[in-house]
Design a protein around this motif. Structure first.
Motif, PDB file in Angstrom:
ATOM      1  N   ALA A  67      18.361   1.450  -6.009  1.00 28.13           N
ATOM      2  CA  ALA A  67      18.180   2.470  -7.041  1.00 28.13           C
ATOM      3  C   ALA A  67      19.404   2.550  -7.948  1.00 28.13           C
ATOM      4  O   ALA A  67      19.276   2.632  -9.182  1.00 28.13           O
ATOM      5  N   ALA A  68      20.604   2.522  -7.362  1.00 28.55           N
ATOM      6  CA  ALA A  68      21.836   2.577  -8.156  1.00 28.55           C
ATOM      7  C   ALA A  68      21.896   1.398  -9.118  1.00 28.55           C
ATOM      8  O   ALA A  68      22.235   1.565 -10.297  1.00 28.55           O
ATOM      9  N   TRP A  69      21.559   0.216  -8.627  1.00 28.84           N
ATOM     10  CA  TRP A  69      21.573  -0.961  -9.488  1.00 28.84           C
ATOM     11  C   TRP A  69      20.570  -0.818 -10.634  1.00 28.84           C
ATOM     12  O   TRP A  69      20.906  -1.048 -11.796  1.00 28.84           O
ATOM     13  N   ALA A  70      19.328  -0.434 -10.320  1.00 30.08           N
ATOM     14  CA  ALA A  70      18.278  -0.332 -11.351  1.00 30.08           C
ATOM     15  C   ALA A  70      18.602   0.750 -12.378  1.00 30.08           C
ATOM     16  O   ALA A  70      18.440   0.539 -13.584  1.00 30.08           O
ATOM     17  N   GLN A  81       0.833  -1.208   0.000  1.00 32.77           N
ATOM     18  CA  GLN A  81       0.000   0.000   0.000  1.00 32.77           C
ATOM     19  C   GLN A  81       0.866   1.256   0.000  1.00 32.77           C
ATOM     20  O   GLN A  81       0.595   2.209  -0.736  1.00 32.77           O
ATOM     21  N   MET A  82       1.915   1.265   0.828  1.00 28.60           N
ATOM     22  CA  MET A  82       2.805   2.422   0.887  1.00 28.60           C
ATOM     23  C   MET A  82       3.484   2.646  -0.465  1.00 28.60           C
ATOM     24  O   MET A  82       3.536   3.765  -0.968  1.00 28.60           O
ATOM     25  N   THR A  83       3.991   1.580  -1.046  1.00 26.34           N
ATOM     26  CA  THR A  83       4.657   1.696  -2.333  1.00 26.34           C
ATOM     27  C   THR A  83       3.673   2.152  -3.405  1.00 26.34           C
ATOM     28  O   THR A  83       4.029   2.930  -4.296  1.00 26.34           O
ATOM     29  N   GLY A  84       2.430   1.723  -3.310  1.00 28.79           N
ATOM     30  CA  GLY A  84       1.403   2.161  -4.257  1.00 28.79           C
ATOM     31  C   GLY A  84       1.161   3.663  -4.203  1.00 28.79           C
ATOM     32  O   GLY A  84       0.885   4.296  -5.226  1.00 28.79           O
ATOM     33  N   ILE A  85       1.274   4.242  -3.027  1.00 32.44           N
ATOM     34  CA  ILE A  85       1.128   5.697  -2.895  1.00 32.44           C
ATOM     35  C   ILE A  85       2.247   6.399  -3.658  1.00 32.44           C
ATOM     36  O   ILE A  85       2.025   7.357  -4.388  1.00 32.44           O
ATOM     37  N   TYR A  86       3.461   5.898  -3.516  1.00 33.88           N
ATOM     38  CA  TYR A  86       4.596   6.494  -4.229  1.00 33.88           C
ATOM     39  C   TYR A  86       4.479   6.284  -5.730  1.00 33.88           C
ATOM     40  O   TYR A  86       4.856   7.149  -6.518  1.00 33.88           O
ATOM     41  N   GLN A  87       3.933   5.138  -6.129  1.00 34.33           N
ATOM     42  CA  GLN A  87       3.704   4.889  -7.550  1.00 34.33           C
ATOM     43  C   GLN A  87       2.723   5.911  -8.107  1.00 34.33           C
ATOM     44  O   GLN A  87       2.900   6.415  -9.206  1.00 34.33           O
ATOM     45  N   THR A 139      11.046   1.967   7.568  1.00 39.82           N
ATOM     46  CA  THR A 139      10.675   1.963   6.159  1.00 39.82           C
ATOM     47  C   THR A 139      11.367   3.082   5.393  1.00 39.82           C
ATOM     48  O   THR A 139      11.802   4.088   5.970  1.00 39.82           O
ATOM     49  N   PHE A 140      11.434   2.876   4.107  1.00 42.15           N
ATOM     50  CA  PHE A 140      11.828   3.926   3.177  1.00 42.15           C
ATOM     51  C   PHE A 140      11.156   3.595   1.858  1.00 42.15           C
ATOM     52  O   PHE A 140      11.216   2.451   1.398  1.00 42.15           O
ATOM     53  N   ALA A 141      10.503   4.573   1.286  1.00 38.44           N
ATOM     54  CA  ALA A 141       9.940   4.423  -0.055  1.00 38.44           C
ATOM     55  C   ALA A 141      10.417   5.610  -0.863  1.00 38.44           C
ATOM     56  O   ALA A 141      10.528   6.724  -0.342  1.00 38.44           O
ATOM     57  N   GLY A 142      10.749   5.352  -2.119  1.00 36.20           N
ATOM     58  CA  GLY A 142      11.269   6.435  -2.937  1.00 36.20           C
ATOM     59  C   GLY A 142      11.077   6.204  -4.426  1.00 36.20           C
ATOM     60  O   GLY A 142      10.653   5.131  -4.864  1.00 36.20           O
ATOM     61  N   ILE A 143      11.417   7.235  -5.168  1.00 35.43           N
ATOM     62  CA  ILE A 143      11.257   7.270  -6.620  1.00 35.43           C
ATOM     63  C   ILE A 143      12.609   7.604  -7.233  1.00 35.43           C
ATOM     64  O   ILE A 143      13.298   8.510  -6.769  1.00 35.43           O
ATOM     65  N   ALA A 144      12.959   6.882  -8.287  1.00 30.69           N
ATOM     66  CA  ALA A 144      14.232   7.133  -8.965  1.00 30.69           C
ATOM     67  C   ALA A 144      14.008   7.143 -10.480  1.00 30.69           C
ATOM     68  O   ALA A 144      13.436   6.195 -10.999  1.00 30.69           O
ATOM     69  N   ALA A 194      13.678  11.346  -9.597  1.00 36.98           N
ATOM     70  CA  ALA A 194      12.530  12.171  -9.224  1.00 36.98           C
ATOM     71  C   ALA A 194      12.015  13.006 -10.390  1.00 36.98           C
ATOM     72  O   ALA A 194      10.817  13.250 -10.502  1.00 36.98           O
ATOM     73  N   ASP A 195      12.911  13.450 -11.268  1.00 40.30           N
ATOM     74  CA  ASP A 195      12.514  14.352 -12.354  1.00 40.30           C
ATOM     75  C   ASP A 195      11.947  13.609 -13.558  1.00 40.30           C
ATOM     76  O   ASP A 195      11.287  14.214 -14.399  1.00 40.30           O
ATOM     77  N   ASN A 196      12.158  12.307 -13.657  1.00 39.40           N
ATOM     78  CA  ASN A 196      11.617  11.497 -14.746  1.00 39.40           C
ATOM     79  C   ASN A 196      11.463  10.071 -14.203  1.00 39.40           C
ATOM     80  O   ASN A 196      12.249   9.190 -14.521  1.00 39.40           O
ATOM     81  N   PRO A 197      10.436   9.842 -13.370  1.00 40.31           N
ATOM     82  CA  PRO A 197      10.330   8.590 -12.635  1.00 40.31           C
ATOM     83  C   PRO A 197      10.345   7.341 -13.511  1.00 40.31           C
ATOM     84  O   PRO A 197       9.629   7.250 -14.504  1.00 40.31           O
ATOM     85  N   ARG A 198      11.191   6.395 -13.105  1.00 40.78           N
ATOM     86  CA  ARG A 198      11.267   5.086 -13.754  1.00 40.78           C
ATOM     87  C   ARG A 198      11.020   3.966 -12.760  1.00 40.78           C
ATOM     88  O   ARG A 198      10.509   2.922 -13.126  1.00 40.78           O
ATOM     89  N   PHE A 199      11.432   4.171 -11.503  1.00 42.73           N
ATOM     90  CA  PHE A 199      11.339   3.110 -10.508  1.00 42.73           C
ATOM     91  C   PHE A 199      10.750   3.638  -9.206  1.00 42.73           C
ATOM     92  O   PHE A 199      11.060   4.740  -8.782  1.00 42.73           O
ATOM     93  N   VAL A 200       9.907   2.819  -8.598  1.00 43.70           N
ATOM     94  CA  VAL A 200       9.415   3.061  -7.244  1.00 43.70           C
ATOM     95  C   VAL A 200       9.909   1.894  -6.411  1.00 43.70           C
ATOM     96  O   VAL A 200       9.739   0.731  -6.776  1.00 43.70           O
ATOM     97  N   ILE A 201      10.562   2.217  -5.302  1.00 46.77           N
ATOM     98  CA  ILE A 201      11.164   1.203  -4.456  1.00 46.77           C
ATOM     99  C   ILE A 201      10.643   1.392  -3.035  1.00 46.77           C
ATOM    100  O   ILE A 201      10.747   2.482  -2.479  1.00 46.77           O
ATOM    101  N   GLY A 202      10.060   0.348  -2.478  1.00 47.05           N
ATOM    102  CA  GLY A 202       9.579   0.380  -1.098  1.00 47.05           C
ATOM    103  C   GLY A 202      10.299  -0.668  -0.274  1.00 47.05           C
ATOM    104  O   GLY A 202      10.456  -1.804  -0.719  1.00 47.05           O
ATOM    105  N   ILE A 203      10.737  -0.279   0.909  1.00 48.47           N
ATOM    106  CA  ILE A 203      11.507  -1.164   1.779  1.00 48.47           C
ATOM    107  C   ILE A 203      10.922  -1.106   3.184  1.00 48.47           C
ATOM    108  O   ILE A 203      10.636  -0.021   3.694  1.00 48.47           O
TER     109      ILE A 203
END
Length: 174
Positions: A151-154, A5-11, A110-115, A117-126
């Motif tokens: 994020a660095a790997w992706a 659910q948290m990751t879905g919010i960031y998505q 937890t940490f959720a983020g977008i990578a 930020a200026d052109n989102p490609r990945f949403v990562i929730g931990i």
């Protein structure tokens, strides 16, 4: 809330305010070998694109480092050179089963983020269950470094172009 659910919010924030229901099945394969793609859920607008952009900008400050310490976020030092990342730390006390009250030593971090930020490609929730905590114990010291590594790997794996530089620092406190 659950990690999904948290990751879905960031998505939703990454998709400029359009929520796309999560799914885990990409396709099915019939006994005869016929592959059928799972239908893509229709997006639903839940916040304006302007609000999503504002939240992404606000969450960029979470990863911001400032040598003076006044404008550093809770996950400072977990950014990636050349990329604008966004995210938010979280710390939640677990319920102690012996007392039925919130524990002072057991946490979900937890940490959720977008990578990026200026052109989102990945949403990562931990979500880490009772991780070894740093001096302050926040997600910036445990879950955020893991976000940075993933994020660095992706970004490298999918050859995502570098972000345009942000002008100046984000103001966290006057």
């Amino acid at each position: 809330m659950t990690l999904l659910q948290m990751t879905g919010i960031y998505q939703t924030i990454a998709n400029d305010g359009e929520r796309v229901a999560p799914r885990i099945v990409r396709s099915t394969i019939a006994p005869d070998g016929t592959k059928t793609a799972a239908p893509r859920p229709d997006p639903v607008r839940v916040i304006s694109p302007e609000t999503a952009s504002t939240v992404r900008s606000m969450f960029e400050s979470v990863l911001q480092s400032d040598p003076s310490g006044h404008q550093s976020g809770t996950a400072a030092g977990n950014g990636l050179e050349g990329y604008r990342l966004t995210g938010k730390t979280g710390t939640a006390q677990k319920v102690d089963p012996d007392t039925g009250a919130y524990s002072n030593s057991q946490y979900y971090i937890t940490f959720a983020g977008i990578a990026p930020a200026d052109n989102p490609r990945f949403v990562i929730g931990i979500m880490l269950d009772e991780p070894v905590r740093g001096v302050h114990g926040q997600g910036g010291q445990s879950a955020a470094p893991l976000f940075k590594d993933i994020a660095a790997w992706a970004l490298n794996r999918y050859n995502v172009p570098l972000s345009a530089p942000r002008e100046g620092k984000l103001l966290l406190q006057p």
